[in-house]
Scaffold this motif. Structure first.
Motif, PDB file in Angstrom:
ATOM      1  N   LYS A 151       0.835  -1.208   0.000  1.00 39.71           N
ATOM      2  CA  LYS A 151       0.000   0.000   0.000  1.00 39.71           C
ATOM      3  C   LYS A 151       0.867   1.254   0.000  1.00 39.71           C
ATOM      4  CE  LYS A 151      -3.655   2.290   2.688  1.00 39.71           C
ATOM      5  NZ  LYS A 151      -4.531   2.177   3.879  1.00 39.71           N
ATOM      6  N   GLU A 152       1.898   1.303   0.886  1.00 34.61           N
ATOM      7  CA  GLU A 152       2.765   2.471   0.955  1.00 34.61           C
ATOM      8  C   GLU A 152       3.575   2.629  -0.341  1.00 34.61           C
ATOM      9  OE1 GLU A 152       5.071   1.672   4.370  1.00 34.61           O
ATOM     10  OE2 GLU A 152       3.572   2.346   5.800  1.00 34.61           O
ATOM     11  N   GLU A 153       4.060   1.511  -0.891  1.00 34.03           N
ATOM     12  CA  GLU A 153       4.849   1.561  -2.118  1.00 34.03           C
ATOM     13  C   GLU A 153       4.012   2.113  -3.275  1.00 34.03           C
ATOM     14  OE1 GLU A 153       8.601   0.604  -4.181  1.00 34.03           O
ATOM     15  OE2 GLU A 153       7.976   1.022  -2.115  1.00 34.03           O
ATOM     16  N   PHE A 154       2.759   1.672  -3.383  1.00 34.37           N
ATOM     17  CA  PHE A 154       1.897   2.154  -4.459  1.00 34.37           C
ATOM     18  C   PHE A 154       1.522   3.611  -4.245  1.00 34.37           C
ATOM     19  CE2 PHE A 154       1.677  -2.057  -6.029  1.00 34.37           C
ATOM     20  CZ  PHE A 154       1.137  -1.983  -7.301  1.00 34.37           C
ATOM     21  N   GLN A 155       1.430   4.066  -2.972  1.00 36.07           N
ATOM     22  CA  GLN A 155       1.134   5.468  -2.727  1.00 36.07           C
ATOM     23  C   GLN A 155       2.261   6.352  -3.268  1.00 36.07           C
ATOM     24  OE1 GLN A 155      -1.607   6.986  -1.705  1.00 36.07           O
ATOM     25  NE2 GLN A 155      -0.556   8.936  -2.042  1.00 36.07           N
ATOM     26  N   GLN A 156       3.513   5.893  -3.120  1.00 39.75           N
ATOM     27  CA  GLN A 156       4.630   6.664  -3.654  1.00 39.75           C
ATOM     28  C   GLN A 156       4.622   6.669  -5.189  1.00 39.75           C
ATOM     29  OE1 GLN A 156       6.309   8.500  -1.533  1.00 39.75           O
ATOM     30  NE2 GLN A 156       4.940   7.525  -0.036  1.00 39.75           N
ATOM     31  N   ILE A 157       4.164   5.561  -5.788  1.00 36.64           N
ATOM     32  CA  ILE A 157       4.051   5.516  -7.247  1.00 36.64           C
ATOM     33  C   ILE A 157       2.990   6.512  -7.715  1.00 36.64           C
ATOM     34  CG2 ILE A 157       3.426   4.046  -9.196  1.00 36.64           C
ATOM     35  CD1 ILE A 157       6.214   3.612  -8.021  1.00 36.64           C
ATOM     36  N   ARG A 158       1.883   6.616  -6.960  1.00 38.35           N
ATOM     37  CA  ARG A 158       0.852   7.597  -7.322  1.00 38.35           C
ATOM     38  C   ARG A 158       1.414   9.017  -7.245  1.00 38.35           C
ATOM     39  NH1 ARG A 158      -2.315   3.774  -4.339  1.00 38.35           N
ATOM     40  NH2 ARG A 158      -3.912   2.794  -5.682  1.00 38.35           N
TER      41      ARG A 158
ATOM     42  N   LEU B 175      -1.501  10.930 -20.922  1.00 40.94           N
ATOM     43  CA  LEU B 175      -1.074   9.719 -20.233  1.00 40.94           C
ATOM     44  C   LEU B 175      -2.267   9.104 -19.522  1.00 40.94           C
ATOM     45  CD1 LEU B 175       1.089   7.770 -19.142  1.00 40.94           C
ATOM     46  CD2 LEU B 175       1.418   9.374 -17.234  1.00 40.94           C
ATOM     47  N   GLU B 176      -2.484   7.821 -19.793  1.00 39.02           N
ATOM     48  CA  GLU B 176      -3.539   7.059 -19.134  1.00 39.02           C
ATOM     49  C   GLU B 176      -2.887   6.054 -18.194  1.00 39.02           C
ATOM     50  OE1 GLU B 176      -7.183   3.906 -20.081  1.00 39.02           O
ATOM     51  OE2 GLU B 176      -6.072   4.855 -21.722  1.00 39.02           O
ATOM     52  N   THR B 177      -3.206   6.134 -16.909  1.00 36.13           N
ATOM     53  CA  THR B 177      -2.630   5.211 -15.929  1.00 36.13           C
ATOM     54  C   THR B 177      -3.744   4.403 -15.283  1.00 36.13           C
ATOM     55  OG1 THR B 177      -2.744   6.891 -14.193  1.00 36.13           O
ATOM     56  CG2 THR B 177      -0.706   6.752 -15.459  1.00 36.13           C
ATOM     57  N   ILE B 178      -3.479   3.116 -15.108  1.00 31.40           N
ATOM     58  CA  ILE B 178      -4.417   2.197 -14.455  1.00 31.40           C
ATOM     59  C   ILE B 178      -3.652   1.492 -13.345  1.00 31.40           C
ATOM     60  CG2 ILE B 178      -5.922   0.188 -14.745  1.00 31.40           C
ATOM     61  CD1 ILE B 178      -6.164   0.940 -17.704  1.00 31.40           C
ATOM     62  N   ILE B 179      -4.130   1.658 -12.093  1.00 25.80           N
ATOM     63  CA  ILE B 179      -3.492   1.039 -10.935  1.00 25.80           C
ATOM     64  C   ILE B 179      -4.507   0.131 -10.263  1.00 25.80           C
ATOM     65  CG2 ILE B 179      -2.398   1.424  -8.705  1.00 25.80           C
ATOM     66  CD1 ILE B 179      -1.369   4.073  -9.739  1.00 25.80           C
ATOM     67  N   GLN B 180      -4.173  -1.143 -10.168  1.00 24.14           N
ATOM     68  CA  GLN B 180      -5.061  -2.146  -9.582  1.00 24.14           C
ATOM     69  C   GLN B 180      -4.285  -2.929  -8.530  1.00 24.14           C
ATOM     70  OE1 GLN B 180      -6.450  -4.547 -12.831  1.00 24.14           O
ATOM     71  NE2 GLN B 180      -7.679  -2.918 -13.746  1.00 24.14           N
ATOM     72  N   VAL B 181      -4.771  -2.859  -7.275  1.00 22.50           N
ATOM     73  CA  VAL B 181      -4.124  -3.565  -6.177  1.00 22.50           C
ATOM     74  C   VAL B 181      -5.188  -4.370  -5.437  1.00 22.50           C
ATOM     75  CG1 VAL B 181      -2.668  -3.370  -4.135  1.00 22.50           C
ATOM     76  CG2 VAL B 181      -2.482  -1.665  -5.950  1.00 22.50           C
ATOM     77  N   ASP B 182      -5.005  -5.705  -5.378  1.00 19.17           N
ATOM     78  CA  ASP B 182      -5.939  -6.545  -4.640  1.00 19.17           C
ATOM     79  C   ASP B 182      -5.868  -6.227  -3.155  1.00 19.17           C
ATOM     80  OD1 ASP B 182      -6.487  -7.616  -7.059  1.00 19.17           O
ATOM     81  OD2 ASP B 182      -5.524  -9.574  -6.676  1.00 19.17           O
ATOM     82  N   GLU B 183      -7.015  -6.286  -2.494  1.00 19.61           N
ATOM     83  CA  GLU B 183      -7.078  -5.946  -1.082  1.00 19.61           C
ATOM     84  C   GLU B 183      -6.238  -6.894  -0.222  1.00 19.61           C
ATOM     85  OE1 GLU B 183      -8.335  -3.487   0.571  1.00 19.61           O
ATOM     86  OE2 GLU B 183      -9.097  -2.461  -1.204  1.00 19.61           O
TER      87      GLU B 183
ATOM     88  N   GLN C  92       9.553   2.215  -8.075  1.00 22.21           N
ATOM     89  CA  GLN C  92       9.875   3.518  -8.650  1.00 22.21           C
ATOM     90  C   GLN C  92      10.886   3.433  -9.807  1.00 22.21           C
ATOM     91  OE1 GLN C  92      12.793   5.554  -8.337  1.00 22.21           O
ATOM     92  NE2 GLN C  92      11.855   7.274  -9.424  1.00 22.21           N
ATOM     93  N   PRO C  93      11.993   2.605  -9.723  1.00 30.34           N
ATOM     94  CA  PRO C  93      12.888   2.489 -10.873  1.00 30.34           C
ATOM     95  C   PRO C  93      12.208   1.895 -12.103  1.00 30.34           C
ATOM     96  CG  PRO C  93      13.985   1.732  -8.882  1.00 30.34           C
ATOM     97  CD  PRO C  93      12.550   1.917  -8.530  1.00 30.34           C
ATOM     98  N   LEU C  94      11.247   0.961 -11.893  1.00 31.37           N
ATOM     99  CA  LEU C  94      10.569   0.356 -13.044  1.00 31.37           C
ATOM    100  C   LEU C  94       9.679   1.371 -13.747  1.00 31.37           C
ATOM    101  CD1 LEU C  94       9.554  -3.125 -11.577  1.00 31.37           C
ATOM    102  CD2 LEU C  94      11.710  -2.397 -12.579  1.00 31.37           C
ATOM    103  N   VAL C  95       8.920   2.144 -12.942  1.00 34.28           N
ATOM    104  CA  VAL C  95       8.023   3.142 -13.530  1.00 34.28           C
ATOM    105  C   VAL C  95       8.852   4.250 -14.192  1.00 34.28           C
ATOM    106  CG1 VAL C  95       6.208   4.804 -13.031  1.00 34.28           C
ATOM    107  CG2 VAL C  95       6.213   2.596 -11.870  1.00 34.28           C
ATOM    108  N   GLU C  96       9.937   4.646 -13.548  1.00 28.90           N
ATOM    109  CA  GLU C  96      10.781   5.684 -14.134  1.00 28.90           C
ATOM    110  C   GLU C  96      11.368   5.210 -15.464  1.00 28.90           C
ATOM    111  OE1 GLU C  96      14.770   8.317 -13.055  1.00 28.90           O
ATOM    112  OE2 GLU C  96      14.058   6.757 -11.697  1.00 28.90           O
ATOM    113  N   ASN C  97      11.713   3.915 -15.551  1.00 34.90           N
ATOM    114  CA  ASN C  97      12.257   3.361 -16.785  1.00 34.90           C
ATOM    115  C   ASN C  97      11.250   3.473 -17.931  1.00 34.90           C
ATOM    116  OD1 ASN C  97      14.479   1.632 -18.042  1.00 34.90           O
ATOM    117  ND2 ASN C  97      12.646   0.448 -18.487  1.00 34.90           N
TER     118      ASN C  97
END
Length: 598
Positions: free
Chosen positions: A441-448, A462-470, A483-488
């Motif tokens: 949850k915290e990692e995805f918040q930083q990606i947002r 830019l169209e972004t879709i973020i899906q995280v199972d509960e 973050q390095p993957l998204v930055e890449n």
């Protein structure tokens, strides 16, 4: 030890003289006896041992000759079975009345093809393609060492190959030479019929070689000009020798099938199973006996010199033995009193010198360790102060961003304030210790937060879709993996795209694994780029457009290997021009399994 030292000091001079004389006589007798036994043993066994060594050398030389002969066979087969050469020769034979230019052109083509082979065989001194009438009608090449074979030489060659079916025949014949004082030069001739696939003879191939063609492979048998060599072809005709030839001796050597002694010479023989050549080599026993006598003399002289040296060494050793021991004792007393700067002067190069060097090293190491303990305590305090100072600077920036955020927020600059808030939150997240785990949850918040900054500042379409199972929200993961993957994606996948950019980030659990997918519709990558990113053995790091090594995604792969190990990993699936999917396969660490990375 001290008692032994005192006893050595008390040895009188008379005893030393007697000791030196006794040892000298014993050493002299030992050397004389050893020399005599060595001489007798050498005289008894030299024939057998030399025979073995000489036979081995003879076999090695014969193996080298086989390689050279096989190379000549290869060259001849390349010419004889060359369909182009056969076709040109057949055309010359059928069109004898054709114009001169056509015949010249056909011969020129034959010449060009053979010269390509000739360039790889510089040892060939002559090459000729004869017709069946004995005329070199198709090709002729001769060096300055010999003249072209005359009619008589060709008759000899023709008689030797008349009973063959196209096999190579090796003979030695004297050929006229303009550079030899005698007017002739012994030359190795290799000849064969040229037959096509239907076994029709269409010519004769003749190649000439200088005797050095064989002598180079036989030099180990003829060292210092003492060895004799005799090389026979499969018909037991002499091809090469470096010695005068006597009929009676030659007859014996031709039929020799084992090691023999003749006229103070030892002869060995060997026969090649490949070429059926026979090589007979001989060496002088007189020279070997002379060397044995010289060896005996050398042993005697060495014994006398050794006696003198031993006497000198005994005198010097009894005098020099005590001084290093005394220095060592004084050094030990100084160290025992606390003087760790004490050193021993090394006077010799024996075991006592090793003891002295060990003492010096021990004293130096003890003194260095005492200083290091004191300096380490000072360094630890200094490092603690620097660490505290290093922590103040990032926290200062975090606090400064918070002040800017509230100032913009109060001025109704909500969008800019939101960007500042996202940057501040990412900075605060990065200030946490790298060993401390975070949650999905915290990692995805930083990606947002990162995507928000990208959208507002750089990406307009830019169209972004973020899906995280509960069920994976509270799973524990390493910090800053995504973050390095998204930055890449923005640095490479979307680099040349202007519109319709789609980025999909998903997190789910499957088969007791946490799977996180980062998918884009960018430019994609080839297999080489994927191998570089995943660190496949033998590949180098990928490079950025400015020439620097790209470490971001590679660092994620390496961190997973170091912290989690197999089977956890990163997988990449990509098609050039159609996008890329990067998948992280991580362990499912729940709150009950929370741990700190070591």
């Amino acid at each position: 030890m001290l008692s032994w030292i005192r006893n050595v000091i008390m040895i009188n001079r008379s005893f030393r003289v007697k000791l030196i004389l006794s040892l000298s006589i014993i050493i002299l007798l030992a050397f004389c006896l050893t020399g005599y036994l060595t001489y007798r043993y050498n005289l008894t066994l030299f024939e057998e041992e030399i025979s073995k060594q000489f036979t081995s050398t003879n076999e090695e030389a014969l193996a080298k000759l086989d390689l050279k002969v096989q190379e000549v066979v290869r060259i001849s087969q390349t010419i004889v079975f060359n369909p182009s050469i056969e076709k040109l020769i057949s055309r010359i034979n059928l069109n004898e009345s054709s114009d001169a230019f056509d015949r010249y052109y056909d011969k020129k083509q034959i010449e060009d093809q053979i010269y390509q082979l000739k360039s790889d065989a510089p040892y060939i001194t002559g090459m000729y393609l004869y017709d069946l009438n004995g005329n070199p009608s198709y090709f002729s090449y001769t060096t300055s060492a010999i003249n072209a074979p005359d009619e008589n030489v060709f008759k000899v060659i023709r008689s030797k190959i008349s009973d063959t079916s196209g096999d190579l025949v090796w003979i030695s014949v004297p050929i006229a030479s303009s550079i030899e004082p005698s007017g002739y030069r012994n030359t190795i001739i290799v000849a064969r019929f040229m037959k096509n696939s239907s076994l029709t003879t269409y010519g004769v191939l003749v190649m000439a070689f200088d005797e050095s063609f064989f002598s180079g492979s036989l030099k180990e048998l003829t060292k210092a000009g003492q060895g004799q060599v005799y090389l026979f072809n499969k018909n037991r005709e002499l091809l090469f020798t470096n010695s005068p030839v006597y009929f009676d001796q030659l007859s014996v050597l031709q039929n020799m099938n084992q090691t023999q002694l003749m006229e103070h010479h030892l002869y060995v023989q060997g026969e090649s199973e490949v070429t059926n050549f026979k090589l007979v080599s001989g060496t002088s026993l007189t020279e070997i006996q002379s060397r044995s006598r010289d060896l005996f003399k050398m042993i005697v002289y060495s014994g006398l010199v050794s006696i003198l040296l031993a006497s000198v060494l005994i005198v010097l050793s009894t005098g020099n033995l005590l001084r290093p021991l005394k220095d060592l004792m004084l050094g030990l007393r100084k160290v025992r009193s606390g003087d760790f700067d004490a050193r021993i002067e090394i006077r010799t190069h024996d075991e006592l010198a090793y003891m002295g060097e060990s003492f010096n090293a021990m004293a130096e190491q003890v003194g260095r360790l005492i200083k290091e303990v004191y300096l380490t305590q000072l360094s630890e305090k200094e490092a603690e102060l620097k660490a505290l100072q290093a922590q103040l600077n990032p926290h200062f920036l975090h606090n400064m961003f918070n002040e800017i955020y509230w100032k913009l927020y109060l001025q109704d600059e909500t969008e800019t304030a939101a960007l500042i808030a996202a940057i501040s939150e990412m900075l605060k997240y990065s200030l946490m210790p790298v060993r401390t785990l975070t949650t999905v949850k915290e990692e995805f918040q930083q990606i947002r937060n990162y995507l928000k900054i990208q959208k507002e500042l750089f990406e307009t379409d830019l169209e972004t879709i973020i899906q995280v199972d509960e069920d994976v929200m509270d799973v524990q993961v390493m910090r800053s993996l995504l973050q390095p993957l998204v930055e890449n994606v923005f640095m490479h996948a979307f680099r040349n795209m202007v519109s319709h950019k789609v980025l999909i980030i998903k997190a789910s659990s499957r088969d007791d694994f946490l799977e996180i997918d980062v998918t884009d519709n960018g430019c994609g990558m080839d297999e080489k780029a994927i191998s570089q990113i995943l660190g496949v053995q033998g590949t180098s790091l990928p490079h950025r457009t400015d020439g620097r090594e790209s470490l971001g995604v590679r660092s994620v792969v390496r961190r997973i290997e170091l912290v989690y190990g197999s089977p956890f990993r990163m997988e990449i699936a990509s098609v050039v021009g159609s996008g890329t999917n990067m998948r992280l396969i991580l362990p499912l660490l729940t709150n009950d399994e929370r741990r700190t990375l070591e």
